[in-house]
Design a protein around this motif. Sequence first.
Motif, short mmCIF file in Angstrom:
data_model
loop_
_atom_site.label_atom_id
_atom_site.label_comp_id
_atom_site.label_asym_id
_atom_site.label_seq_id
_atom_site.Cartn_x
_atom_site.Cartn_y
_atom_site.Cartn_z
N VAL A 416 0.85 -1.19 0.00
CA VAL A 416 0.00 0.00 0.00
C VAL A 416 0.89 1.23 0.00
CG1 VAL A 416 -1.74 1.28 1.29
CG2 VAL A 416 -1.85 -1.22 1.19
N ASP A 417 0.50 2.21 -0.80
CA ASP A 417 1.29 3.44 -0.95
C ASP A 417 0.50 4.62 -0.42
OD1 ASP A 417 3.56 4.78 -1.68
OD2 ASP A 417 2.94 5.11 -3.75
N LEU A 418 1.06 5.34 0.55
CA LEU A 418 0.43 6.53 1.13
C LEU A 418 1.37 7.71 0.92
CD1 LEU A 418 -0.70 5.00 4.55
CD2 LEU A 418 -2.07 5.24 2.47
N ALA A 438 5.52 3.46 1.07
CA ALA A 438 4.88 2.20 0.70
C ALA A 438 5.19 1.16 1.77
CB ALA A 438 5.37 1.72 -0.66
N VAL A 439 4.17 0.45 2.21
CA VAL A 439 4.31 -0.56 3.26
C VAL A 439 3.75 -1.87 2.72
CG1 VAL A 439 3.70 -1.22 5.62
CG2 VAL A 439 4.04 1.20 5.04
N GLY A 440 4.55 -2.94 2.81
CA GLY A 440 4.08 -4.21 2.27
C GLY A 440 5.07 -5.33 2.49
N VAL A 441 5.07 -6.30 1.58
CA VAL A 441 5.87 -7.51 1.69
C VAL A 441 6.77 -7.64 0.47
CG1 VAL A 441 5.79 -10.03 1.80
CG2 VAL A 441 4.13 -8.68 3.09
N GLY A 472 20.75 -24.34 -5.70
CA GLY A 472 19.31 -24.51 -5.60
C GLY A 472 18.58 -23.18 -5.67
N ASN A 473 17.23 -23.21 -5.54
CA ASN A 473 16.37 -22.04 -5.52
C ASN A 473 15.79 -21.87 -4.12
OD1 ASN A 473 16.84 -21.76 -8.28
ND2 ASN A 473 14.98 -22.90 -8.84
N TYR A 474 15.87 -20.66 -3.59
CA TYR A 474 15.43 -20.38 -2.23
C TYR A 474 14.50 -19.16 -2.25
CZ TYR A 474 19.60 -23.23 -1.54
OH TYR A 474 20.55 -24.23 -1.61
N GLU A 475 13.47 -19.19 -1.41
CA GLU A 475 12.46 -18.13 -1.44
C GLU A 475 11.93 -17.88 -0.04
OE1 GLU A 475 8.13 -17.29 -3.62
OE2 GLU A 475 9.49 -18.85 -4.38
N GLN A 476 11.68 -16.60 0.27
CA GLN A 476 11.06 -16.22 1.53
C GLN A 476 10.40 -14.86 1.38
OE1 GLN A 476 13.93 -15.81 4.72
NE2 GLN A 476 14.72 -13.86 3.94
N ASP A 477 9.49 -14.51 2.30
CA ASP A 477 8.81 -13.21 2.34
C ASP A 477 9.27 -12.42 3.55
OD1 ASP A 477 7.36 -13.74 0.02
OD2 ASP A 477 5.73 -14.71 1.14
N GLU A 478 9.50 -11.13 3.35
CA GLU A 478 9.94 -10.25 4.42
C GLU A 478 9.14 -8.95 4.37
OE1 GLU A 478 12.14 -10.40 6.93
OE2 GLU A 478 12.73 -12.47 6.54
N PHE A 479 8.80 -8.43 5.55
CA PHE A 479 8.13 -7.13 5.64
C PHE A 479 9.10 -6.03 5.20
CE2 PHE A 479 7.40 -3.24 8.10
CZ PHE A 479 6.10 -2.94 7.71
N SER A 480 8.61 -5.07 4.42
CA SER A 480 9.46 -3.99 3.90
C SER A 480 8.72 -2.67 3.91
CB SER A 480 9.93 -4.29 2.47
OG SER A 480 10.76 -5.42 2.42
#
Length: 562
Positions: A416-418, A438-441, A472-480
């Motif tokens: 979301v962008d404010l 902007a606040v999101g993932v 290999g392939n590695y993936e994760q989600d982080e708050f940003s």
Amino acid sequence: MLTLKNSICFSVALLVSLTAGTVAEGQTSQRSNSTTKTQSVRTNERVARANWQPTRNTQPATTKSRPLVDAPLEPAAPERSVKSAVRRVKQVGHGIPVPPSDTMSIMDSHEILDGQVMLSPMEGEIIYEGDVSYGNEVSYGGDSSCDAMGGCGCGDVLCGGGCDSMGSCGGGTCGGAGCSTCGELISPAAWRPCVTLCLPQDGWFSAEYLAWFQDGMSLPALVSTSPNGTSETQAGVLGGPATVLFGGDKVLDNSIDGFRLNFGVWLDKCHTWGLGGEYFRIGEASESFSRTSSGSTILARPFFNINPTTGAAREDAELVAYPNVVAGNVTARATSELFGTGMHLRYLRCCNEGCTSGLFCGCPGHFCSRQEAMFGYRYLQLDESVGITENLQGSNPVGSFNIMDRFETQNQFNGVDLGWKYRRTRGYWTADAMLRMAVGVTNQTVRINGSTSIDGGAAQSGGLLAQRGNIGNYEQDEFSVIPELDLKLGYQLTERFRATVGYTFLYWSNVVRPGDQISRDLNPALLPPEQQPFTGAVRPNFKFDTTDYWAQGISIGGEYRW
């Protein structure tokens, strides 16, 4: 004076009409009753009134009036003299279409104010920012500000040299040249939803060239050399007589070219609600290194040996070129590419207008400002990679080796962008400032691959710093969070086109970059073909290493409004 002149003009017209009527009657008949005469008089009176035009005196109010009895008769002012008094003002800011007005309404709006002629605009005339306006009347008595290289504008006419406020927060007008349309161009008809396909009639489009710098990518030492004569066991080894040729510092910290597009439409005539979008891209930046040697110049790939055949873990190196041992080529390349897009609603929260002194000019000039709140969606993507390849020809032992290590990262932000946007217009100049968050993932992806081909055979998994412990392939989600500051200065070149120059700073928390995912810890037993039986720890291995990222730079472009 006006009453006497009107009476005389009317009497003369009436006398001529009566005389003409009497002569005409005398030619046809000598007899007429009183009723016929009365009707003829009334008919001629209506004709005279229909042809009668009033006149006005346009002398300044400071001129002393002469006695009415001495005032000479003046002919009616032709319509072209009224139109010629209205001139176009090149200065552009906010403006509105003026409803058609007939000659009488234009004449009746004729007023005197400090030697300046006040006129209602002609049909099709547009009121521009910088013109002094009260209600439906506009002063065209000179340039509107010192920036226009003319007079001192409203400071001379209506402000009295002061800074009287003509608007306030939450105020602004829609029916006149008010602060709600500061710096905008108003089309004759507002955009409105329709059942069939229709085009927006009020909007903006801008295109800019970007010359940005970004946070450099940190790399470990990837290629090294040593002076001729260095022993084979010490050649290219960090901590010894070695020099790093590529890596060991930041790369990709030079200027990067790109572009940015902004576009949108206003949803109402007052420019209170708007819907806009944007897209920007920084072209792929790259930094490369390549060196070939027959062995006369020492080349090596340094690493940290965690499982030496003798002794404790220590710095070590793989030889790329060494006299009478091996000859070859090593190439390393790092790349980076950033782009983003988004959609947002804009809502007018505050506007103001009045008079103020310029930065380099003491005389006051008209200004206006508007502040908008922004709410929307934002997407950013950062793609980066580091690749190292070796082509070796061994003489002791004899053999050929093609070795490849590749590390790639991708960061995809959704959030979301404010934001808050401020615009101030004075004369031909416009200053814009925008701050948003902007606040999101951020979805983080790391891809590691490595291979080795010996004597032209099939490729085997594993290179030098890419082995089965980290491939290999590695993936994760982080708050940003992504805050951004954008400053822009504009100059109005035409009614619709504005040239701009600006500065932007963007920050992005919690991203992955390929240089941080490279581990120099290596167990040589993993080098293809893998030692059997395998002994020691599986190194290198993988672990997410996150960091932050920023980009900043200048922009040059233009904005078109319709």
